[in-house]
Design an enzyme around this catalytic site. Sequence first.
Site, PDB file in Angstrom:
ATOM      1  N   ASP A  80      43.605  36.531  36.553  1.00 54.02           N
ATOM      2  CA  ASP A  80      42.951  37.840  36.533  1.00 54.02           C
ATOM      3  C   ASP A  80      43.981  38.914  36.899  1.00 54.02           C
ATOM      4  O   ASP A  80      44.668  38.794  37.927  1.00 54.02           O
ATOM      5  CB  ASP A  80      41.789  37.867  37.525  1.00 54.02           C
ATOM      6  CG  ASP A  80      40.993  39.159  37.443  1.00 54.02           C
ATOM      7  OD1 ASP A  80      40.038  39.207  36.651  1.00 54.02           O
ATOM      8  OD2 ASP A  80      41.336  40.115  38.168  1.00 54.02           O
ATOM      9  N   ILE A  81      44.117  39.948  36.058  1.00 49.46           N
ATOM     10  CA  ILE A  81      45.054  41.029  36.342  1.00 49.46           C
ATOM     11  C   ILE A  81      44.545  41.818  37.552  1.00 49.46           C
ATOM     12  O   ILE A  81      43.382  42.214  37.600  1.00 49.46           O
ATOM     13  CB  ILE A  81      45.207  41.964  35.126  1.00 49.46           C
ATOM     14  CG1 ILE A  81      45.729  41.172  33.928  1.00 49.46           C
ATOM     15  CG2 ILE A  81      46.159  43.111  35.450  1.00 49.46           C
ATOM     16  CD1 ILE A  81      45.824  41.989  32.646  1.00 49.46           C
ATOM     17  N   ASN A  88      43.307  51.078  34.370  1.00 48.49           N
ATOM     18  CA  ASN A  88      42.738  51.847  33.270  1.00 48.49           C
ATOM     19  C   ASN A  88      42.446  53.288  33.672  1.00 48.49           C
ATOM     20  O   ASN A  88      42.666  54.227  32.895  1.00 48.49           O
ATOM     21  CB  ASN A  88      41.450  51.180  32.774  1.00 48.49           C
ATOM     22  CG  ASN A  88      41.715  50.025  31.825  1.00 48.49           C
ATOM     23  OD1 ASN A  88      42.760  49.963  31.184  1.00 48.49           O
ATOM     24  ND2 ASN A  88      40.777  49.102  31.744  1.00 48.49           N
ATOM     25  N   GLU A 123      39.862  41.395  31.640  1.00 51.45           N
ATOM     26  CA  GLU A 123      41.250  41.218  32.074  1.00 51.45           C
ATOM     27  C   GLU A 123      41.525  39.800  32.559  1.00 51.45           C
ATOM     28  O   GLU A 123      42.513  39.546  33.239  1.00 51.45           O
ATOM     29  CB  GLU A 123      41.579  42.208  33.194  1.00 51.45           C
ATOM     30  CG  GLU A 123      40.868  41.970  34.514  1.00 51.45           C
ATOM     31  CD  GLU A 123      39.496  42.618  34.601  1.00 51.45           C
ATOM     32  OE1 GLU A 123      39.014  42.843  35.719  1.00 51.45           O
ATOM     33  OE2 GLU A 123      38.907  42.884  33.538  1.00 51.45           O
TER      34      GLU A 123
END
Length: 232
Positions: A80-81, A88, A123
Site C-alpha cells: 500500500d502506497i 493526490n 493504491e
Amino acid sequence: MDAASDENGTQTLVCKRSDDTCQFLSEIVELRKEVNSLTELVRTDALTGLYNFRFFNETIALEMERTRRGTQPLSMILLDIDHFKKFNDTWGHETGNHALVHIANLIKVAVRKLDFPCRFGGEEFVILLPNSDLRQAANVAERLREMIATTPLHLTGQAPISITASLGVDQFSSTHSETSQDFVQRVDSWLYKSKDKGRNQVTYPDLTTQARTESVTQEEKNALFGAVGNED
C-alpha cells in the site's frame, strides 16, 4: 500455409494455395490475434499494465489448490502506497496516476517471471509468489520497499517526489485449510501492522517460528506417507 521470417526475425504466414482457402485461413489467424488481444485486456489493469483484480481472484484460487496438492508453499505480498490521499491532494490525481505507474514498473523489476503482480485496487498492489516460502517472499518485499524509497518519481517541470510504501507478507502451505479470502485477510493484517509501526515497513510472521512449524508438519506428513506406502 507456411511460416516465413523477415529480416527482423518476425514470422508471417505465407499461403501457397491459389483458391479461397488462403483467405479463410488468414481470417482465422487474424481472429485468433484479436481474441488474444481481448483476453489480455480482460486480465490487465489499463493504467499500470499489471494483472487486474479479476485475474488475481482467479489465479489465487488456482495457486492455492496447486499448493494443497504439492509441497511448495505459495507466498503473498500486499503493498500500500503511504499517505496516497495526501499525495493526490498535494500534487493532483494525474500525478497520482503517474505514481501508480511508477510503483508498478518497480514491481515488475523486483519480481520473477513466474510471479503474479496485480493491481489490487486504488493504491494497493498484491503479488503472488508461487513456489516461494516466507523467507524468500520477505526478501523480495524488503528489496521492493527499498527500491520504492530510494527511487523518486521524476516528472517534467517538477522536483523529484519521494514515495514510500508499507508491505505485509505471509505464506500459504499445503497444511492450511483457509479460503483465499482468509489468506488475503491474514496478509492484510501484516500490512496494517506495517502502517501502525510508522509505515515504510515490511511486516511478516516470525521466520524462526514459521520454519519450526512447517518443519514439524512436513515430518508428520512424511511419516504418514511412509505408513500408507508400507501397507500391503
